[in-house]
Enzyme design. Structure first.
Site, mmCIF file in Angstrom:
data_model
loop_
_atom_site.group_PDB
_atom_site.id
_atom_site.type_symbol
_atom_site.label_atom_id
_atom_site.label_comp_id
_atom_site.label_asym_id
_atom_site.label_seq_id
_atom_site.Cartn_x
_atom_site.Cartn_y
_atom_site.Cartn_z
ATOM 1 C CG PHE A 64 -0.264 -0.130 2.546
ATOM 2 C CD1 PHE A 64 0.291 0.970 3.192
ATOM 3 C CD2 PHE A 64 -0.168 -1.368 3.167
ATOM 4 C CE1 PHE A 64 0.932 0.851 4.416
ATOM 5 C CE2 PHE A 64 0.479 -1.510 4.393
ATOM 6 C CZ PHE A 64 1.033 -0.389 5.012
ATOM 7 C CB THR A 108 -4.065 0.888 12.081
ATOM 8 O OG1 THR A 108 -3.097 1.062 13.119
ATOM 9 C CG2 THR A 108 -3.515 1.404 10.772
ATOM 10 N NE ARG A 122 -5.752 6.109 12.996
ATOM 11 C CZ ARG A 122 -4.516 5.625 13.142
ATOM 12 N NH1 ARG A 122 -4.324 4.545 13.874
ATOM 13 N NH2 ARG A 122 -3.488 6.211 12.573
ATOM 14 C CG HIS A 147 0.496 10.065 11.983
ATOM 15 N ND1 HIS A 147 0.976 8.796 11.741
ATOM 16 C CD2 HIS A 147 1.419 10.679 12.767
ATOM 17 C CE1 HIS A 147 2.149 8.664 12.337
ATOM 18 N NE2 HIS A 147 2.445 9.786 12.972
HETATM 19 O O1 CDP Z 1 -1.020 4.883 11.761
HETATM 20 P P1 CDP Z 1 -0.658 3.679 12.609
HETATM 21 O O2 CDP Z 1 0.601 3.888 13.426
HETATM 22 O O3 CDP Z 1 -1.818 3.209 13.441
HETATM 23 O O4 CDP Z 1 -0.389 2.463 11.598
HETATM 24 P P2 CDP Z 1 0.909 2.052 10.772
HETATM 25 O O5 CDP Z 1 0.973 0.564 10.756
HETATM 26 O O6 CDP Z 1 2.119 2.799 11.236
HETATM 27 O O7 CDP Z 1 0.549 2.532 9.288
HETATM 28 C C1 CDP Z 1 0.634 3.883 8.916
HETATM 29 C C2 CDP Z 1 -0.538 4.209 8.020
HETATM 30 O O8 CDP Z 1 -0.485 3.423 6.848
HETATM 31 C C3 CDP Z 1 -1.903 3.873 8.631
HETATM 32 O O9 CDP Z 1 -2.400 4.882 9.493
HETATM 33 C C4 CDP Z 1 -2.767 3.722 7.409
HETATM 34 O O10 CDP Z 1 -3.213 4.986 6.901
HETATM 35 C C5 CDP Z 1 -1.790 3.106 6.424
HETATM 36 N N1 CDP Z 1 -1.927 1.633 6.353
HETATM 37 C C6 CDP Z 1 -2.640 1.081 5.301
HETATM 38 O O11 CDP Z 1 -3.135 1.817 4.447
HETATM 39 N N2 CDP Z 1 -2.801 -0.281 5.209
HETATM 40 C C7 CDP Z 1 -2.260 -1.104 6.134
HETATM 41 N N3 CDP Z 1 -2.404 -2.412 6.023
HETATM 42 C C8 CDP Z 1 -1.536 -0.542 7.219
HETATM 43 C C9 CDP Z 1 -1.389 0.827 7.300
HETATM 44 MG MG MG Z 2 2.584 4.038 12.853
#
Ligand code: CDP
Ligand code: MG
Length: 246
Positions: A64, A108, A122, A147
């Site tokens: 992604f 997330t 979220r 975020h």
């Molecule tokens: O934002 P967070 O720290 O909760 O999650 P992350 O695992 O650090 O991923 C960063 C951002 O990537 C997420 O907030 C989502 O917008 C995106 N993401 C995604 O689109 N698909 C995934 N499988 C995991 C994350």
């Molecule tokens: Mg993160």
């Protein structure tokens, strides 16, 4: 408030929140009174590619990733209106700030958020398909409105990536600063000490800079190995300088 527990965290109100006019809702969820935290910095950012790639560097190999870069830059939400591509970046300060904002944000994945934490920010997000050049679905992207830094070290990296010291009131600055004694310029992945056309001024003598940023610039200038990348220093200085071309 003891300084021991005082933490700082980076919050980004992402382009899907702006597009859906959920900014007021997100900010009310983050209200100082309810969160027990204090706003220490804020800015509206037209996100340069360099900043997006540094911010999400840990996801570089994920399916992604490219879609995520387009998303955080607002290219998905506003393909024909580049002037509307923005995020709102905030530094939030207080006791246990990192975990408090993670709790307000929620899981997330917006589907998981709706199932397990209705009422979190979220829970109002969406999951969209990611397609390859031929239109085949190769994965999913989570458009989750906000975020929030996940850990204290991540918060330090991210706050220094998005904010100059002078974006934050002096008494609220979380990290050590120093006064710069020389000029540094940036152009296309390279550091310079002399001005030329199309070079962006990063810092000049007398500028207040993050101590670690100046150490990185000095190391690169001396041919030594820096603790982090030139792009991580330069991104916040190129922000809002000129329109991005792609
Ligand atoms: O934002 P967070 O720290 O909760 O999650 P992350 O695992 O650090 O991923 C960063 C951002 O990537 C997420 O907030 C989502 O917008 C995106 N993401 C995604 O689109 N698909 C995934 N499988 C995991 C994350
Ligand atoms: Mg993160």
């Amino acid at each position: 408030m003891t300084n021991q527990n005082l933490e700082h965290t980076l919050v980004l109100i992402k382009p899907d929140a702006l597009k859906n006019s959920l900014t007021g809702y997100v900010l009310s969820q983050l209200s100082e009174y309810h969160a027990g935290l204090r706003f220490a910095g804020s800015k509206i950012v037209n996100v340069p590619r360099m900043l997006a790639e540094e911010h999400y560097a840990e996801h570089r190999a994920k399916p992604f990733y490219f879609s995520l870069i387009d998303f955080i830059r607002g290219r998905d939400q506003y393909p024909d209106a580049p002037e509307k591509r923005r995020v709102i970046a905030l530094v939030y300060q207080g006791v246990d700030a990192v975990q408090k904002v993670r709790d307000i944000a929620g899981p997330t994945d917006p589907h998981v958020a709706r199932e397990t934490r209705p009422g979190c920010v979220r829970a109002l997000g969406s999951v969209v398909p990611v397609k390859d050049a031929d239109g085949n679905v190769i994965g999913h992207r989570m458009d989750n409105l906000i975020h929030a830094s996940a850990t204290v070290p991540e918060a330090e990296r991210e706050i220094k990536l998005w904010f100059k010291p002078t974006d934050i009131p002096p008494l609220m600055r979380p990290y050590e600063t120093v006064t710069c004694d020389q000029s540094y310029y940036y152009q296309e992945g390279q550091l310079f000490t002399e001005y030329a056309a199309d070079r962006t001024l990063l810092v000049a003598p007398g500028a207040c800079v993050w101590k670690t940023d100046l150490e990185v610039l000095n190391a690169i200038n001396e041919g030594a190995t820096p603790a982090y990348t030139l792009e991580a220093v330069a991104s916040k200085y190129v922000v809002n300088e000129r329109p991005e071309e792609d």
